[in-house]
Design an enzyme around this catalytic site. Structure first.
Site, short mmCIF file in Angstrom:
data_model
loop_
_atom_site.label_atom_id
_atom_site.label_comp_id
_atom_site.label_asym_id
_atom_site.label_seq_id
_atom_site.Cartn_x
_atom_site.Cartn_y
_atom_site.Cartn_z
N GLY A 79 39.41 27.76 41.34
CA GLY A 79 38.97 26.68 42.04
C GLY A 79 40.09 25.91 42.72
O GLY A 79 41.17 26.28 42.45
N CYS A 80 39.96 25.02 43.72
CA CYS A 80 40.93 24.35 44.47
C CYS A 80 41.91 23.50 43.61
O CYS A 80 43.14 23.51 43.46
CB CYS A 80 40.32 23.41 45.58
N TYR A 81 41.25 22.64 42.71
CA TYR A 81 42.09 21.86 41.71
C TYR A 81 42.87 22.75 40.75
O TYR A 81 44.17 22.51 40.74
CB TYR A 81 41.21 20.77 41.07
N SER A 87 45.91 24.25 42.64
CA SER A 87 47.14 23.18 42.70
C SER A 87 47.97 22.76 41.46
O SER A 87 48.87 22.43 41.49
CB SER A 87 46.61 21.99 43.61
#
Ligand code: NDP
Ligand code: X2W
Length: 402
Positions: free
Chosen positions: A205-207, A210
Site C-alpha cells: 500500500g502507499c502508506y 512511505s
C-alpha cells in the site's frame, strides 16, 4: 513467455545484459527506423514508424486489470516508456467496452485495445498481469487466472500473511488462502531477492511504502526502539481511487485537511507486519492518516525513540548505507526537508531524519507519489525484477515540477 525464452529472444536480436544494465548494440535499430522516417518523410510516416517500432520491441504481453482506474491508467502511462512490455489486454467494470482514450483523454495518443469486462477477457495472449482492482474482488479474480501468468497485485488482498488478520481488518474471510501462501510482499528495495523468484507479488500500500522505507533499515540495525513509534501521514485524494464518493467531492476536500481512520486504518496490520519482521519481534505503531487537498503525493512524518547512545547522525549514516545504491531512494542533505512536490509523477522516495527537541528522539520524513512509488511505479519496478530486467526500465521519469 518464460524469462529464459524472453532473454534468449532479446539476445538473438542483439542486445545483452551487463552488470544489471542494458548494453546497447542493435537493440535500438528500430529507433534508427524512427530517425530515418523523421529525416525523410511526413509526420504520418513517422507515426507509423513509431507504432511499428513499438510492436517490434514489446515482447512481454501485459494485461492491465482495472485500466479505467487511477492506478491502472498510471501503469498504462508508465508502460508507454517501457521497451519490452506491451499491453495486449485491458479490463474495466462500468467502463467496459470503452476505449481508454475516451475515459482518460491524456492517454488518447496510445494505440491500445478497448477495455473489456474481466469475465470476457481472453488471457491467451498475456504473459504478465497488473491487477489494479478493489480489494475483496481481486482474490476471486486472481484465483481464476491461468497459473502460468506472472502477477503483480496492487490491491491489499495478498499483503497480509495471516488470513485471520485479513478477515479482522478487511471484514471478510480470505477467498484464496492457497494463493496467499505463494504471494511475496513486494517492497522492492527490502525484498528484492524474494520478488525475483515470485510468480505473484502483493504490491505494498502507499502508506506502508512511505513508512517502511525509512524505518526498516533503522529497525534492522537496532538503532531505534520498537515501542512508541508514532506516524503522522498525509495523502493526496487520488489515493482513494476514481470511484465517485461524497466524501471526496471538491467541497469536502478543498481548503482544509482532516484525519481519518484514527487507530483503525487497514494499513496498520500491513505496517506492523513489515516492521515486526524487520525487528523479529512484535511492533505496534500509532498511525494517523490525513487527507490533503492535492491530487497526488504522500508524506509520512515518523517520530521515533533512539536506543541509548545512538545519535541522529547514526540514523542518517545507516540510511545512507542502506540506500546509497538504490536508484529510487534519495536521502537528502542534512537538514533539507523532503517535499511531496519534488516527487510528483516519479518513482522516487525522498527522505531525511532530524533531531527532535526532546533528547533521544528523532523525526523521520519520507515523501512519495502515491500513484507511482506508492502503487503503479513500484508495481512496474517489481515486474522488471520478476522478469530479470533492469529495475528502472520504463521508470526513468524525473518528477514534474513546478
Ligand atoms: N490510488 C492509490 O493511490 C492506490 C491504490 N491502491 C490499490 O490499487 C487498487 C486500485 O486502486 P485505484 O486505481 O485507485 O482504484 P479506482 O477506483 O480508481 O479503479 C478501480 C478499477 O477497478 C475496476 N473495478 C471496480 N470494481 C470492479 C469489479 N467488481 N470487477 C472488476 N473490475 C472492477 C474499475 O472499473 P470501472 O472504473 O470501469 O468501474 C476500475 O478500473 C485498489 O485495490 C487500491 O486500494 C494501492 C496503492 C495506492
Ligand atoms: C486517500 C485514501 O483514501 N487512501 C487510501 C489508501 C490507498 C491505498 O494504498 O490503498 P490500498 O491498501 O487499498 O492499496 C485509504 O486510506 O484507504
Amino acid at each position: 513467455m518464460s524469462l529464459s525464452i524472453f532473454s534468449a529472444a532479446r539476445l538473438d536480436s542483439g542486445c545483452f545484459w551487463k552488470k544489471g544494465k542494458i548494453a546497447k548494440s542493435n537493440m535500438w535499430s528500430d529507433k534508427q527506423l524512427l530517425v530515418r522516417a523523421s529525416v525523410a518523410s511526413s509526420p504520418q510516416s513517422l507515426r507509423f514508424a513509431r507504432k511499428k517500432s513499438e510492436k517490434l520491441q514489446k515482447d512481454v504481453r501485459i494485461a492491465v486489470l482495472g485500466a479505467s482506474g487511477y492506478t491502472g491508467s498510471e501503469i498504462v502511462r508508465l508502460l508507454a516508456n517501457h521497451p519490452y512490455f506491451g499491453i495486449t489486454l485491458m479490463t474495466a467494470d462500468r467502463k467496459a467496452g470503452q476505449s481508454l482514450g475516451s475515459v482518460f483523454p491524456h492517454l488518447i495518443t496510445q494505440d491500445l485495445p478497448d477495455m473489456v469486462a474481466v469475465k470476457d477477457a481472453d488471457f491467451s495472449e498475456v504473459d504478465a498481469v497488473f491487477c489494479c482492482l478493489p480489494h475483496g474482488t481481486t482474490q476471486e479474480i486472481i484465483k481464476g487466472l491461468p497459473k502460468n501468468l506472472k502477477i503483480v497485485d496492487l490491491s491489499a488482498d495478498f499483503r497480509l500473511r495471516d488470513i485471520l488478520e485479513y478477515e479482522e481488518w478487511y471484514g471478510q474471510p480470505h477467498q484464496a488462502p492457497e494463493l496467499q501462501k505463494e504471494a511475496v510482499y513486494g517492497l522492492t528495495e527490502i525484498s528484492r531477492e524474494d520478488i525475483r523468484r515470485a510468480r505473484l507479488v502483493a504490491n505494498p500500500g502507499c502508506y506502508p511504502t512511505s513508512i517502511q522505507l525509512p524505518l526498516v533499515p533503522l529497525i534492522r540495525a537496532n538503532l531505534i526502539q520498537s515501542k512508541n513509534i508514532i506516524i503522522d501521514a498525509k495523502s493526496g485524494v487520488s489515493g482513494a481511487g476514481r470511484g465517485a464518493k461524497e466524501a471526496n467531492l471538491y467541497t469536502e476536500i478543498a481548503e482544509g485537511i482532516h484525519s481519518y481512520g484514527i487507530t483503525r486504518h487497514r494499513h496498520v496490520p500491513e505496517i506492523e507486519q513489515g516492521l515486526s519482521e524487520a525487528a523479529q519481534s512484535k511492533i505496534t505503531v500509532s498511525f494517523t492518516p490525513h487527507l490533503m487537498p492535492m491530487s497526488r503525493g504522500m508524506q509520512s512524518t515518523i517520530f521515533v525513540e533512539m536506543h541509548s547512545g545512538v545519535t541522529v547522525d547514526d540514523l542518517y549514516e545507516q540510511l545512507k548505507i542502506a540506500y546509497q545504491d538504490e536508484e529510487f531512494i534519495a536521502l537528502l542533505g542534512k537538514g533539507d526537508v523532503p517535499h511531496t512536490r519534488h516527487v510528483r509523477g516519479s518513482n522516487y522516495c525522498l527522505m531525511n531524519v532530524f533531531p527532535d527537541r526532546i533528547p533521544g528522539r528523532a523525526i523521520l520524513i519520507s515523501v512519495i507519489d502515491n500513484l507511482v512509488k506508492g502503487a503503479s511505479g513500484q508495481a512496474l519496478q517489481n515486474l522488471n525484477v520478476m522478469m530479470g530486467l533492469p529495475e528502472d526500465m520504463g521508470l526513468n521519469y524525473l518528477p514534474l515540477f513546478p
